[in-house]
Scaffold this motif. Structure first.
Motif, PDB file in Angstrom:
ATOM      1  N   ARG A  23       0.841  -1.205   0.000  1.00 21.59           N
ATOM      2  CA  ARG A  23       0.000   0.000   0.000  1.00 21.59           C
ATOM      3  C   ARG A  23       0.879   1.258   0.000  1.00 21.59           C
ATOM      4  O   ARG A  23       0.491   2.286  -0.570  1.00 21.59           O
ATOM      5  CB  ARG A  23      -0.935   0.001   1.195  1.00 21.59           C
ATOM      6  CG  ARG A  23      -1.966  -1.143   1.226  1.00 21.59           C
ATOM      7  CD  ARG A  23      -2.726  -1.317  -0.094  1.00 21.59           C
ATOM      8  NE  ARG A  23      -2.059  -2.271  -0.978  1.00 21.59           N
ATOM      9  CZ  ARG A  23      -2.483  -2.560  -2.218  1.00 21.59           C
ATOM     10  NH1 ARG A  23      -3.538  -1.947  -2.719  1.00 21.59           N
ATOM     11  NH2 ARG A  23      -1.844  -3.452  -2.951  1.00 21.59           N
ATOM     12  N   GLY A  24       2.033   1.170   0.634  1.00 18.48           N
ATOM     13  CA  GLY A  24       2.969   2.286   0.578  1.00 18.48           C
ATOM     14  C   GLY A  24       3.475   2.519  -0.834  1.00 18.48           C
ATOM     15  O   GLY A  24       3.637   3.664  -1.278  1.00 18.48           O
ATOM     16  N   GLU A  79       0.721   4.144  -2.800  1.00 21.94           N
ATOM     17  CA  GLU A  79       0.655   5.568  -2.462  1.00 21.94           C
ATOM     18  C   GLU A  79       1.779   6.348  -3.141  1.00 21.94           C
ATOM     19  O   GLU A  79       1.571   7.447  -3.659  1.00 21.94           O
ATOM     20  CB  GLU A  79       0.738   5.748  -0.941  1.00 21.94           C
ATOM     21  CG  GLU A  79      -0.549   5.456  -0.207  1.00 21.94           C
ATOM     22  CD  GLU A  79      -1.604   6.512  -0.470  1.00 21.94           C
ATOM     23  OE1 GLU A  79      -1.301   7.709  -0.339  1.00 21.94           O
ATOM     24  OE2 GLU A  79      -2.744   6.134  -0.814  1.00 21.94           O
ATOM     25  N   LYS A 134       1.309   7.489  -6.660  1.00 23.29           N
ATOM     26  CA  LYS A 134       0.424   8.625  -6.897  1.00 23.29           C
ATOM     27  C   LYS A 134       1.200   9.940  -7.014  1.00 23.29           C
ATOM     28  O   LYS A 134       0.711  10.901  -7.603  1.00 23.29           O
ATOM     29  CB  LYS A 134      -0.591   8.738  -5.756  1.00 23.29           C
ATOM     30  CG  LYS A 134      -1.553   7.556  -5.644  1.00 23.29           C
ATOM     31  CD  LYS A 134      -2.466   7.705  -4.440  1.00 23.29           C
ATOM     32  CE  LYS A 134      -3.400   6.514  -4.289  1.00 23.29           C
ATOM     33  NZ  LYS A 134      -4.270   6.632  -3.073  1.00 23.29           N
ATOM     34  N   ARG A 185       2.876   0.730   9.466  1.00 21.85           N
ATOM     35  CA  ARG A 185       1.726   1.516   9.019  1.00 21.85           C
ATOM     36  C   ARG A 185       2.101   2.122   7.675  1.00 21.85           C
ATOM     37  O   ARG A 185       3.183   2.689   7.528  1.00 21.85           O
ATOM     38  CB  ARG A 185       1.392   2.616  10.033  1.00 21.85           C
ATOM     39  CG  ARG A 185       0.175   3.440   9.655  1.00 21.85           C
ATOM     40  CD  ARG A 185      -0.187   4.444  10.748  1.00 21.85           C
ATOM     41  NE  ARG A 185       0.873   5.425  10.964  1.00 21.85           N
ATOM     42  CZ  ARG A 185       1.628   5.490  12.052  1.00 21.85           C
ATOM     43  NH1 ARG A 185       1.456   4.624  13.027  1.00 21.85           N
ATOM     44  NH2 ARG A 185       2.573   6.418  12.173  1.00 21.85           N
ATOM     45  N   SER A 186       1.240   2.026   6.706  1.00 23.79           N
ATOM     46  CA  SER A 186       1.569   2.496   5.363  1.00 23.79           C
ATOM     47  C   SER A 186       1.675   4.011   5.309  1.00 23.79           C
ATOM     48  O   SER A 186       0.798   4.715   5.820  1.00 23.79           O
ATOM     49  CB  SER A 186       0.501   2.029   4.366  1.00 23.79           C
ATOM     50  OG  SER A 186       0.527   0.639   4.218  1.00 23.79           O
ATOM     51  N   PRO A 187       2.731   4.527   4.675  1.00 25.56           N
ATOM     52  CA  PRO A 187       2.839   5.977   4.486  1.00 25.56           C
ATOM     53  C   PRO A 187       1.835   6.452   3.445  1.00 25.56           C
ATOM     54  O   PRO A 187       1.356   5.676   2.616  1.00 25.56           O
ATOM     55  CB  PRO A 187       4.277   6.162   3.998  1.00 25.56           C
ATOM     56  CG  PRO A 187       4.587   4.871   3.303  1.00 25.56           C
ATOM     57  CD  PRO A 187       3.862   3.802   4.080  1.00 25.56           C
ATOM     58  N   ARG A 188       1.531   7.743   3.494  1.00 24.35           N
ATOM     59  CA  ARG A 188       0.552   8.318   2.575  1.00 24.35           C
ATOM     60  C   ARG A 188       1.150   9.531   1.857  1.00 24.35           C
ATOM     61  O   ARG A 188       2.034  10.210   2.377  1.00 24.35           O
ATOM     62  CB  ARG A 188      -0.703   8.768   3.347  1.00 24.35           C
ATOM     63  CG  ARG A 188      -1.473   7.641   4.031  1.00 24.35           C
ATOM     64  CD  ARG A 188      -2.193   6.777   3.011  1.00 24.35           C
ATOM     65  NE  ARG A 188      -3.127   5.856   3.636  1.00 24.35           N
ATOM     66  CZ  ARG A 188      -2.814   4.623   3.999  1.00 24.35           C
ATOM     67  NH1 ARG A 188      -1.590   4.176   3.834  1.00 24.35           N
ATOM     68  NH2 ARG A 188      -3.731   3.836   4.544  1.00 24.35           N
ATOM     69  N   GLY A 189       0.614   9.809   0.667  1.00 27.79           N
ATOM     70  CA  GLY A 189       0.924  11.034  -0.040  1.00 27.79           C
ATOM     71  C   GLY A 189       2.402  11.283  -0.254  1.00 27.79           C
ATOM     72  O   GLY A 189       3.171  10.383  -0.597  1.00 27.79           O
ATOM     73  N   GLN A 240       4.738  11.828   1.806  1.00 24.99           N
ATOM     74  CA  GLN A 240       5.622  11.050   2.679  1.00 24.99           C
ATOM     75  C   GLN A 240       5.978   9.719   2.018  1.00 24.99           C
ATOM     76  O   GLN A 240       7.129   9.280   2.069  1.00 24.99           O
ATOM     77  CB  GLN A 240       4.958  10.805   4.030  1.00 24.99           C
ATOM     78  CG  GLN A 240       5.863  10.093   5.024  1.00 24.99           C
ATOM     79  CD  GLN A 240       5.212   9.906   6.377  1.00 24.99           C
ATOM     80  OE1 GLN A 240       4.069   9.454   6.463  1.00 24.99           O
ATOM     81  NE2 GLN A 240       5.926  10.266   7.426  1.00 24.99           N
ATOM     82  N   ALA A 241       4.997   9.079   1.393  1.00 26.54           N
ATOM     83  CA  ALA A 241       5.269   7.838   0.667  1.00 26.54           C
ATOM     84  C   ALA A 241       6.242   8.098  -0.475  1.00 26.54           C
ATOM     85  O   ALA A 241       7.140   7.290  -0.747  1.00 26.54           O
ATOM     86  CB  ALA A 241       3.969   7.239   0.141  1.00 26.54           C
TER      87      ALA A 241
END
Length: 212
Positions: free
Chosen positions: A23-24, A27, A30, A174-178, A180-181
């Motif tokens: 999932r990271g 993200e 994107k 925990r998967s990073p988002r946006g 940060q990923a």
């Protein structure tokens, strides 16, 4: 202009750490431009001779085989490009259904779970027949061995190859988002680009997978 980076991502559908890492990666895509190819591996094959005692039960073993076998069948019959969406459909049901650990996951109705995932991924329902079949085990073994053969891998899942350089990990609790990923992806590419880099690791302590 630099060439677009590429990652080959080997996944074991039941592994929660692999799911969070994937999932990271999703993200990061994107906000960064790179290519991802998904491949299937099996921890049953990887851990032959040293399987956890929970899998002594034939029903638990059947369930442990099922998602990886179905994913391998999908790759062999439909092409590797279907694996990303199938993994998302299977993984979201395994890891985001209020499960609180191995026993919760293995208590699920895997026949229903796989049928729903195939439908969501717009794949033929009869691929579910592979769940209890050894037909694609040789291909699954080959894919697992390809993940483990390169120096830097050989530990388990997640295994990724960044521009041909193999690593175990990165492992996220925990998967990073946006953005940060994206920054974490940039760091991974930087490490992969330096031939002298080998390992960067810390103890996870009491951290358990966090699905949000």
């Amino acid at each position: 202009m630099s060439e677009k980076s590429r990652v080959d991502f080997w996944f074991e559908p039941l592994c929660p750490w692999t799911w969070l890492t994937s999932r990271g990666i999703v993200e990061a895509q994107k906000v960064r431009d790179f290519d991802v190819s998904y491949h299937v591996m099996s921890l049953i094959i990887f851990n032959e001779g040293d399987l956890p005692h929970q899998l002594d039960d034939p029903e638990m073993m059947r369930k442990a085989w099922a998602p990886a076998r179905v994913a391998m069948a999908a790759e062999q019959t439909m092409g590797s490009e279907v694996l990303g969406r199938l993994y998302t459909a299977i993984g979201s049901r395994i890891h985001h259904a209020g499960n609180k650990g191995f026993h919760d996951v293995m208590a699920r109705d895997f026949d229903e779970l796989i049928a729903q995932a195939l439908k969501e991924a717009d794949l033929p329902a009869d691929l579910a027949e592979a769940a209890a079949s050894e037909k694609y085990d040789e291909a699954l073994r080959k894919s697992t061995n390809e993940a483990m053969a390169a120096p830097g891998a050989g530990i388990g899942t997640p295994t990724i190859h960044i521009n041909g350089v193999a690593f175990f990990g990165p492992v996220f609790g925990r998967s990073p988002r946006g953005e940060q990923a994206g920054k974490l992806w940039d760091a991974a590419v930087t490490f992969a680009s330096y031939p002298g880099f080998w390992e960067f690791k810390r103890d996870r302590g009491e951290m358990e997978p966090q699905f949000d």
